[in-house]
Every structure is written in C-alpha cells, then in structure tokens.
Design a protein around this motif. Sequence first.
Motif, PDB file in Angstrom:
ATOM      1  N   ILE A  25       0.719  -1.130   0.004  1.00  0.00           N
ATOM      2  CA  ILE A  25       0.077  -0.077   0.009  1.00  0.00           C
ATOM      3  C   ILE A  25       0.875   1.258   0.167  1.00  0.00           C
ATOM      4  N   TYR A  26       0.261   2.428  -0.396  1.00  0.00           N
ATOM      5  CA  TYR A  26       1.002   3.650  -0.287  1.00  0.00           C
ATOM      6  C   TYR A  26      -0.129   4.621  -0.197  1.00  0.00           C
ATOM      7  N   ALA A  27       0.544   5.751   0.668  1.00  0.00           N
ATOM      8  CA  ALA A  27      -0.459   7.026   0.994  1.00  0.00           C
ATOM      9  C   ALA A  27       0.295   8.398   0.216  1.00  0.00           C
ATOM     10  N   THR A  28      -0.605   8.816  -0.483  1.00  0.00           N
ATOM     11  CA  THR A  28      -0.006  10.161  -0.990  1.00  0.00           C
ATOM     12  C   THR A  28      -0.834  11.249  -0.886  1.00  0.00           C
ATOM     13  N   LYS A  29      -0.315  12.588  -1.270  1.00  0.00           N
ATOM     14  CA  LYS A  29      -1.156  13.571  -1.334  1.00  0.00           C
ATOM     15  C   LYS A  29      -0.563  14.592  -2.526  1.00  0.00           C
ATOM     16  N   ALA A  30      -1.783  15.264  -3.103  1.00  0.00           N
ATOM     17  CA  ALA A  30      -1.357  16.046  -4.380  1.00  0.00           C
ATOM     18  C   ALA A  30      -0.364  17.109  -4.047  1.00  0.00           C
ATOM     19  N   PHE A  31       0.423  17.369  -5.031  1.00  0.00           N
ATOM     20  CA  PHE A  31       1.658  18.297  -4.844  1.00  0.00           C
ATOM     21  C   PHE A  31       2.315  18.098  -3.673  1.00  0.00           C
ATOM     22  N   LYS A  36      -1.273  29.106   2.983  1.00  0.00           N
ATOM     23  CA  LYS A  36      -1.430  30.373   2.232  1.00  0.00           C
ATOM     24  C   LYS A  36      -1.312  30.033   0.798  1.00  0.00           C
ATOM     25  N   ALA A  37      -1.991  30.828   0.041  1.00  0.00           N
ATOM     26  CA  ALA A  37      -1.975  30.479  -1.499  1.00  0.00           C
ATOM     27  C   ALA A  37      -0.644  31.059  -1.897  1.00  0.00           C
ATOM     28  N   VAL A  38      -0.068  30.439  -3.018  1.00  0.00           N
ATOM     29  CA  VAL A  38       1.136  30.578  -3.481  1.00  0.00           C
ATOM     30  C   VAL A  38       0.779  31.584  -4.894  1.00  0.00           C
ATOM     31  N   VAL A  39       1.606  32.713  -5.089  1.00  0.00           N
ATOM     32  CA  VAL A  39       1.371  33.157  -6.235  1.00  0.00           C
ATOM     33  C   VAL A  39       2.622  32.896  -7.310  1.00  0.00           C
ATOM     34  N   LEU A  40       1.908  32.415  -8.126  1.00  0.00           N
ATOM     35  CA  LEU A  40       2.861  31.875  -9.204  1.00  0.00           C
ATOM     36  C   LEU A  40       2.787  32.421 -10.698  1.00  0.00           C
ATOM     37  N   GLU A  41       3.706  32.859 -11.604  1.00  0.00           N
ATOM     38  CA  GLU A  41       3.312  33.312 -12.640  1.00  0.00           C
ATOM     39  C   GLU A  41       3.137  32.063 -13.685  1.00  0.00           C
ATOM     40  N   ASP A  42       2.460  32.460 -14.809  1.00  0.00           N
ATOM     41  CA  ASP A  42       1.912  31.424 -15.675  1.00  0.00           C
ATOM     42  C   ASP A  42       3.243  30.610 -16.034  1.00  0.00           C
ATOM     43  N   SER A  43       4.392  31.090 -16.415  1.00  0.00           N
ATOM     44  CA  SER A  43       5.659  30.205 -16.607  1.00  0.00           C
ATOM     45  C   SER A  43       5.999  29.261 -15.444  1.00  0.00           C
ATOM     46  N   GLN A  44       5.962  29.678 -14.017  1.00  0.00           N
ATOM     47  CA  GLN A  44       6.007  28.945 -13.276  1.00  0.00           C
ATOM     48  C   GLN A  44       5.134  27.646 -12.908  1.00  0.00           C
ATOM     49  N   LYS A  45       3.806  28.264 -13.123  1.00  0.00           N
ATOM     50  CA  LYS A  45       2.765  26.931 -13.442  1.00  0.00           C
ATOM     51  C   LYS A  45       3.154  25.955 -14.316  1.00  0.00           C
ATOM     52  N   LYS A  50       5.998  25.190 -15.432  1.00  0.00           N
ATOM     53  CA  LYS A  50       7.217  24.509 -15.135  1.00  0.00           C
ATOM     54  C   LYS A  50       6.599  23.691 -14.030  1.00  0.00           C
ATOM     55  N   LEU A  51       5.736  23.906 -12.913  1.00  0.00           N
ATOM     56  CA  LEU A  51       5.401  23.025 -11.951  1.00  0.00           C
ATOM     57  C   LEU A  51       4.491  21.771 -12.519  1.00  0.00           C
ATOM     58  N   LEU A  52       3.615  22.250 -13.692  1.00  0.00           N
ATOM     59  CA  LEU A  52       2.989  21.089 -14.081  1.00  0.00           C
ATOM     60  C   LEU A  52       3.642  20.060 -15.029  1.00  0.00           C
ATOM     61  N   ALA A  53       4.916  20.599 -15.466  1.00  0.00           N
ATOM     62  CA  ALA A  53       5.769  19.861 -16.301  1.00  0.00           C
ATOM     63  C   ALA A  53       6.656  18.790 -15.491  1.00  0.00           C
ATOM     64  N   LEU A  54       6.974  19.400 -14.261  1.00  0.00           N
ATOM     65  CA  LEU A  54       7.675  18.683 -13.316  1.00  0.00           C
ATOM     66  C   LEU A  54       6.953  17.697 -12.653  1.00  0.00           C
ATOM     67  N   THR A  55       5.800  17.745 -12.353  1.00  0.00           N
ATOM     68  CA  THR A  55       4.882  16.833 -11.641  1.00  0.00           C
ATOM     69  C   THR A  55       3.844  15.902 -12.642  1.00  0.00           C
ATOM     70  N   HIS A  56       4.150  16.303 -13.982  1.00  0.00           N
ATOM     71  CA  HIS A  56       3.241  15.388 -14.953  1.00  0.00           C
ATOM     72  C   HIS A  56       3.345  13.989 -14.835  1.00  0.00           C
ATOM     73  N   GLU A  57       4.540  13.396 -14.747  1.00  0.00           N
ATOM     74  CA  GLU A  57       4.812  12.019 -14.597  1.00  0.00           C
ATOM     75  C   GLU A  57       4.378  11.279 -13.443  1.00  0.00           C
ATOM     76  N   GLN A  83      -4.522  20.027 -12.692  1.00  0.00           N
ATOM     77  CA  GLN A  83      -4.878  21.298 -12.420  1.00  0.00           C
ATOM     78  C   GLN A  83      -5.651  21.725 -11.283  1.00  0.00           C
ATOM     79  N   ALA A  84      -6.566  20.857 -10.809  1.00  0.00           N
ATOM     80  CA  ALA A  84      -7.164  21.088  -9.304  1.00  0.00           C
ATOM     81  C   ALA A  84      -5.955  21.099  -8.172  1.00  0.00           C
ATOM     82  N   GLY A  85      -5.111  20.180  -8.202  1.00  0.00           N
ATOM     83  CA  GLY A  85      -3.932  20.434  -7.151  1.00  0.00           C
ATOM     84  C   GLY A  85      -3.381  21.731  -7.504  1.00  0.00           C
ATOM     85  N   LEU A  86      -3.014  22.135  -8.584  1.00  0.00           N
ATOM     86  CA  LEU A  86      -2.285  23.553  -8.859  1.00  0.00           C
ATOM     87  C   LEU A  86      -3.342  24.671  -8.265  1.00  0.00           C
TER      88      LEU A  86
END
Length: 108
Positions: free
Chosen positions: A5-11, A70-79, A81-88, A100-103
């Motif tokens: 078994i494994y337990a995980t959390k978004a982002f 607290k909500a994190v403020v990210l620019e579109d380019s940072q978003k 990159k984060l989506l690309a990093l976590t895609h896999e 997208q919901a995690g972001l």
Amino acid sequence: MSWKIYATKAFQPRPISSNQPYSWHLGPSASDFDKIFQIEDMSRLEAWLCERHGEPITLKKSNLSERKQKAVVLEDSQKAKLLALTHEDYRWLGDLYDAQAGLEGLTG
C-alpha cells in the motif's frame, strides 16, 4: 497474506535528495500496489485496516495544525514548469488526483 500500500497527497514535495518521479521510487505503475490511499482521506485506510485486523484501528496524526496553507502566487511560466515537473507523478497516480485541481489548490 501481504499487501503493498502507499499513501500520497497532491503536490506532495519530493525528497530534497531526489528529483526523480514516483515511478523511480515506487515502480513503473500504481497497478503494482494493492491499494493507494490519499492522505486527505485516511479514514479509508483506517477502515481497510480495521476490516483486515478485526478490531478498531485509529491512526495517529503527527500534524495537528488547523492552519490553512497560504495561497502561493505563481506566474504562468512557473505554473507551466510545476505542471511539467509533476506530470509524470500525476500520470502514475492515475485518477487519484487532477493536476490542474492540485495547482488551483496550491495557488488559491
């Protein structure tokens, strides 16, 4: 009978010592696991353990803080990159989480 078994959390942050995707640590597919539980719904894991053990099991929480992140403020380019990093990782997790919901949860 043994269970994997494994337990995980978004982002969920990866360990500082590794930038490898979940598949590097856990194997090529989530199908290798009998069950995967979301940290946000640990009551499912408790119920699953109780059913197999035959008596009540309550898991202790180590973070009892009620403080909301607290909500994190990210620019579109940072978003992007984060989506690309976590895609896999999101591909590995399948239907458990939506990237997208995690972001949106991260950025408010």
